[in-house]
Scaffold this active site. Sequence first.
Site, short mmCIF file in Angstrom:
data_model
loop_
_atom_site.label_atom_id
_atom_site.label_comp_id
_atom_site.label_asym_id
_atom_site.label_seq_id
_atom_site.Cartn_x
_atom_site.Cartn_y
_atom_site.Cartn_z
CB CYS A 1 34.06 41.73 -40.34
SG CYS A 1 33.54 43.29 -40.85
CG ASP B 1 30.41 44.05 -40.82
OD1 ASP B 1 29.63 43.27 -40.91
OD2 ASP B 1 30.86 44.26 -39.54
CB CYS C 1 34.38 48.26 -35.86
SG CYS C 1 34.51 46.75 -35.28
FE1 FES Z 1 32.93 44.18 -39.13
FE2 FES Z 1 32.90 45.64 -36.75
S1 FES Z 1 33.15 43.49 -36.90
S2 FES Z 1 32.90 46.41 -38.77
#
Ligand code: FES
Length: 158
Positions: A36, A38, A109
């Site tokens: 993702c 992140d 996550c």
């Molecule tokens: Fe990337 Fe939750 S969607 S850490």
Amino acid sequence: MSENFEDRAREALAKPKNVGEMNDADSVGTVGSPDCGDMLRMWLKFTEKDGKKVIDRASFQAFGCQTAIAVASMATELLKGKTPDEARELKPNELSGDLGPLPPMKIHCGQLVEQALKSALDGKEAPSKPAVETLAGNLNQAPTGKIKIVPLDEDTGN
Ligand code: FES
């Protein structure tokens, strides 16, 4: 406490705990999710209790989804007093604390938090002088790997 996970996560996000860089940290770990995009960085400060090394404090910064932030907030609270070995054993569903078990779509996550913690426990990053001050700094840094930059076509009308 709220019935469902989303509501509990929202409540945790309203007052996230232990957010921000720790200036006197002993250890820091940064990870990014290839899925993702992140990123999460976690700082740890250790102390000694009854002759054992334990986590005194933990803090985090996140460029991540709300679940990652909520889990990191919970995790940094429940890490206090744990030995490095105990901390290393914690799975995403344990790090989520009062949020309860993570829904299947949110497991990764929690894994981002788990990996940042493990990275900090490994202690390979310099805690006092990270290459850049913040995650935002990381993103603004010039890329060092083999990255192909593709210019956007400004003339889209033809
Ligand atoms: Fe990337 Fe939750 S969607 S850490």
